[in-house]
Write a protein that holds these residues in place. Structure first.
Motif, PDB file in Angstrom:
ATOM      1  N   TRP A  64       0.809  -1.211   0.000  1.00  0.00           N
ATOM      2  CA  TRP A  64       0.000   0.000   0.000  1.00  0.00           C
ATOM      3  C   TRP A  64       0.841   1.258   0.000  1.00  0.00           C
ATOM      4  CZ3 TRP A  64       0.559   3.199   4.215  1.00  0.00           C
ATOM      5  CH2 TRP A  64       1.097   2.635   5.388  1.00  0.00           C
ATOM      6  N   ALA A  65       2.109   1.190   0.432  1.00  0.00           N
ATOM      7  CA  ALA A  65       2.971   2.366   0.425  1.00  0.00           C
ATOM      8  C   ALA A  65       3.582   2.617  -0.936  1.00  0.00           C
ATOM      9  CB  ALA A  65       4.079   2.208   1.466  1.00  0.00           C
ATOM     10  N   GLN A  66       3.487   1.650  -1.823  1.00  0.00           N
ATOM     11  CA  GLN A  66       4.069   1.794  -3.148  1.00  0.00           C
ATOM     12  C   GLN A  66       3.169   2.564  -4.098  1.00  0.00           C
ATOM     13  OE1 GLN A  66       4.737  -2.425  -3.953  1.00  0.00           O
ATOM     14  NE2 GLN A  66       6.943  -2.046  -3.904  1.00  0.00           N
ATOM     15  N   GLN A  67       1.875   2.602  -3.814  1.00  0.00           N
ATOM     16  CA  GLN A  67       0.930   3.196  -4.758  1.00  0.00           C
ATOM     17  C   GLN A  67      -0.043   4.125  -4.036  1.00  0.00           C
ATOM     18  OE1 GLN A  67      -0.353   1.160  -8.429  1.00  0.00           O
ATOM     19  NE2 GLN A  67      -2.317   0.946  -7.388  1.00  0.00           N
ATOM     20  N   VAL A  68      -0.143   5.343  -4.519  1.00  0.00           N
ATOM     21  CA  VAL A  68      -1.056   6.332  -3.951  1.00  0.00           C
ATOM     22  C   VAL A  68      -2.177   6.588  -4.947  1.00  0.00           C
ATOM     23  CG1 VAL A  68      -1.303   8.669  -3.048  1.00  0.00           C
ATOM     24  CG2 VAL A  68       0.822   7.408  -2.670  1.00  0.00           C
ATOM     25  N   LEU A  69      -3.410   6.428  -4.476  1.00  0.00           N
ATOM     26  CA  LEU A  69      -4.587   6.710  -5.298  1.00  0.00           C
ATOM     27  C   LEU A  69      -5.024   8.142  -5.064  1.00  0.00           C
ATOM     28  CD1 LEU A  69      -5.633   4.266  -6.979  1.00  0.00           C
ATOM     29  CD2 LEU A  69      -4.609   3.511  -4.822  1.00  0.00           C
ATOM     30  N   VAL A  70      -5.231   8.913  -6.139  1.00  0.00           N
ATOM     31  CA  VAL A  70      -5.655  10.307  -6.017  1.00  0.00           C
ATOM     32  C   VAL A  70      -6.852  10.543  -6.921  1.00  0.00           C
ATOM     33  CG1 VAL A  70      -3.306  11.089  -5.472  1.00  0.00           C
ATOM     34  CG2 VAL A  70      -4.110  11.156  -7.832  1.00  0.00           C
ATOM     35  N   PHE A  71      -7.689  11.502  -6.542  1.00  0.00           N
ATOM     36  CA  PHE A  71      -8.821  11.852  -7.391  1.00  0.00           C
ATOM     37  C   PHE A  71      -8.579  13.132  -8.182  1.00  0.00           C
ATOM     38  CE2 PHE A  71      -9.841  13.128  -2.972  1.00  0.00           C
ATOM     39  CZ  PHE A  71      -9.835  14.505  -3.115  1.00  0.00           C
ATOM     40  N   ASP A  72      -7.558  13.903  -7.813  1.00  0.00           N
ATOM     41  CA  ASP A  72      -7.238  15.144  -8.515  1.00  0.00           C
ATOM     42  C   ASP A  72      -5.789  15.510  -8.200  1.00  0.00           C
ATOM     43  OD1 ASP A  72      -6.952  17.679  -9.560  1.00  0.00           O
ATOM     44  OD2 ASP A  72      -8.486  18.620  -8.306  1.00  0.00           O
ATOM     45  N   PRO A  73      -4.863  15.240  -9.111  1.00  0.00           N
ATOM     46  CA  PRO A  73      -3.451  15.501  -8.817  1.00  0.00           C
ATOM     47  C   PRO A  73      -3.141  16.963  -8.529  1.00  0.00           C
ATOM     48  CG  PRO A  73      -3.694  14.146 -10.793  1.00  0.00           C
ATOM     49  CD  PRO A  73      -5.052  14.647 -10.440  1.00  0.00           C
ATOM     50  N   THR A  74      -4.011  17.875  -8.970  1.00  0.00           N
ATOM     51  CA  THR A  74      -3.761  19.302  -8.763  1.00  0.00           C
ATOM     52  C   THR A  74      -4.348  19.823  -7.464  1.00  0.00           C
ATOM     53  OG1 THR A  74      -5.761  20.068  -9.928  1.00  0.00           O
ATOM     54  CG2 THR A  74      -3.823  19.599 -11.268  1.00  0.00           C
ATOM     55  N   CYS A  75      -5.056  18.979  -6.719  1.00  0.00           N
ATOM     56  CA  CYS A  75      -5.695  19.411  -5.467  1.00  0.00           C
ATOM     57  C   CYS A  75      -4.686  19.346  -4.325  1.00  0.00           C
ATOM     58  CB  CYS A  75      -6.897  18.522  -5.166  1.00  0.00           C
ATOM     59  SG  CYS A  75      -7.787  18.973  -3.645  1.00  0.00           S
ATOM     60  N   VAL A  76      -4.687  20.373  -3.482  1.00  0.00           N
ATOM     61  CA  VAL A  76      -3.730  20.407  -2.367  1.00  0.00           C
ATOM     62  C   VAL A  76      -3.911  19.213  -1.435  1.00  0.00           C
ATOM     63  CG1 VAL A  76      -3.433  22.909  -2.397  1.00  0.00           C
ATOM     64  CG2 VAL A  76      -5.281  21.906  -1.039  1.00  0.00           C
ATOM     65  N   SER A  77      -5.118  18.699  -1.333  1.00  0.00           N
ATOM     66  CA  SER A  77      -5.378  17.578  -0.425  1.00  0.00           C
ATOM     67  C   SER A  77      -4.741  16.290  -0.910  1.00  0.00           C
ATOM     68  CB  SER A  77      -6.886  17.373  -0.274  1.00  0.00           C
ATOM     69  OG  SER A  77      -7.452  16.847  -1.462  1.00  0.00           O
ATOM     70  N   GLN A  78      -4.377  16.218  -2.183  1.00  0.00           N
ATOM     71  CA  GLN A  78      -3.848  14.989  -2.754  1.00  0.00           C
ATOM     72  C   GLN A  78      -2.340  15.024  -2.985  1.00  0.00           C
ATOM     73  OE1 GLN A  78      -6.418  12.269  -3.527  1.00  0.00           O
ATOM     74  NE2 GLN A  78      -6.883  13.714  -1.875  1.00  0.00           N
ATOM     75  N   ARG A  79      -1.729  16.179  -2.855  1.00  0.00           N
ATOM     76  CA  ARG A  79      -0.303  16.300  -3.170  1.00  0.00           C
ATOM     77  C   ARG A  79       0.601  15.917  -2.002  1.00  0.00           C
ATOM     78  NH1 ARG A  79      -1.701  21.473  -5.799  1.00  0.00           N
ATOM     79  NH2 ARG A  79      -0.685  22.573  -4.077  1.00  0.00           N
ATOM     80  N   GLY A  80       0.111  16.049  -0.773  1.00  0.00           N
ATOM     81  CA  GLY A  80       0.974  15.858   0.381  1.00  0.00           C
ATOM     82  C   GLY A  80       1.384  14.420   0.632  1.00  0.00           C
ATOM     83  N   LEU A  81       0.464  13.465   0.427  1.00  0.00           N
ATOM     84  CA  LEU A  81       0.759  12.072   0.755  1.00  0.00           C
ATOM     85  C   LEU A  81       1.887  11.493  -0.096  1.00  0.00           C
ATOM     86  CD1 LEU A  81       0.124   9.656   2.514  1.00  0.00           C
ATOM     87  CD2 LEU A  81      -1.725   9.055   0.939  1.00  0.00           C
TER      88      LEU A  81
END
Length: 320
Positions: free
Chosen positions: A198-215
């Motif tokens: 699970w640490a190898q792959q990050v699922l995001v719904f919007d790469p440009t959203c600040v909530s998705q960039r930090g992880l």
């Protein structure tokens, strides 16, 4: 001379965007309808209003003159609607751009509240990436935009002085993974480093959203190797993919709490985050009564998502 407001509205939008395609997208028309409206006006007046360019259109001299009068006409129409409508009953159409993080819960709440309070006001929503919402507001392709921003004032309004911003509420996010990996093994088994799938792959719904960039940045710093970032298209898409064991994601806390899932657990060793739900609009355009009315509705239609209790179910042990 016989022509309709819908034709004038189309002309105004083409002049504003400099493009038949953008005008069609903004108005919700087909491009052929936009072309038909403009050609009908040009035919009635016997002169072209637009000069066709390789990358769009621009007003001719006759078009500039016509545009001046069209804007005066719509100003009078807006004043007329405001004057004859019952007090507080605004009417019209407002286009809004909403980032994926806010579509399911917040947009629906805004639309429901607007229908209850302003039945004559029509909201035309579009789901766009956060970056595209900001760009569309700046280009005046939409009337209002709703995105997540950081708590720092300098980051609101897309970092540009031509946009106004209003923070509506705060939204908490939590890191989540599936209870089992995609090979069926429980995540509770001792595994370290990038061997934890699970640490190898990050699922995001919007790469440009600040909530998705930090992880992804956090995991890269901890493991000194970048994880794969996979776009799932929507909040629900991230939730489903994570629940099936395909990686880790950051989801709104209220989404996790509202529908408990035994296959979805919170990673206790990763930090939670809080972001501001922010409404944006352009400072350059004259605000119509309809847009002003929706601004008022949005100020109290967005319910703060603060002090949300921890989602039920187990938390993932500190594997990181």
């Amino acid at each position: 001379m016989d022509f309709g407001l819908h034709q004038l509205r189309t002309f105004r939008e083409v002049a504003r965007t400099g493009s038949f395609t953008k005008a069609a997208r903004s108005l919700g028309y087909s491009q052929s309808s936009v072309t038909c409206h403009v050609r009908a006006l040009e035919s009635k007046f016997g002169t072209p209003f637009f000069e066709r360019l390789p990358n769009g259109v621009r007003l001719t001299q006759a078009g500039e003159t016509f545009h001046t009068y069209v804007m005066q006409m719509f100003s009078v129409v807006d004043d007329m609607v405001a004057a004859v409508s019952p007090e507080g009953d605004a009417a019209g159409r407002v286009t809004v751009g909403v980032s994926p993080a806010l579509v399911d819960h917040h947009l629906g709440h805004l639309v429901r509240q607007n229908r209850r309070i302003r039945p004559g006001l029509r909201v035309a929503p579009r789901t766009l990436s956060s970056a595209d919402v900001i760009a569309a507001v700046r280009a005046e392709e939409i009337d209002l935009g709703f995105v997540l921003t950081s708590a720092h004032r300098d980051d609101r309004g897309g970092g540009t002085p031509d946009l106004a911003a209003s923070v509506l509420c705060e939204l908490d996010f939590v890191p989540v993974v599936g209870a089992r990996s995609d090979d069926g093994r429980p995540f509770g088994q001792p595994r370290v480093g990038l061997e934890t799938g699970w640490a190898q792959q990050v699922l995001v719904f919007d790469p440009t959203c600040v909530s998705q960039r930090g992880l992804p940045e956090l995991l890269r710093a901890r493991f000194e190797a970048p994880p794969d970032v996979v776009e799932a298209g929507s909040v629900e898409g991230v939730r489903e993919s994570v629940s099936l064991g395909f990686g880790v994601g950051m989801l709104p806390a209220h989404v996790v709490a509202a529908r408990p899932d035994p296959n979805l657990v919170v990673v206790s060793s990763l930090p939670k985050a809080r972001w501001s739900v922010t409404m944006l609009w352009s400072k350059k355009t004259r605000m119509t009564p309809a847009v002003e009315a929706l601004l008022d509705v949005a100020q109290f239609a967005f319910v703060p998502e603060v002090d949300i209790p921890a989602p039920p179910g187990p938390s993932l042990p500190a594997l990181l």
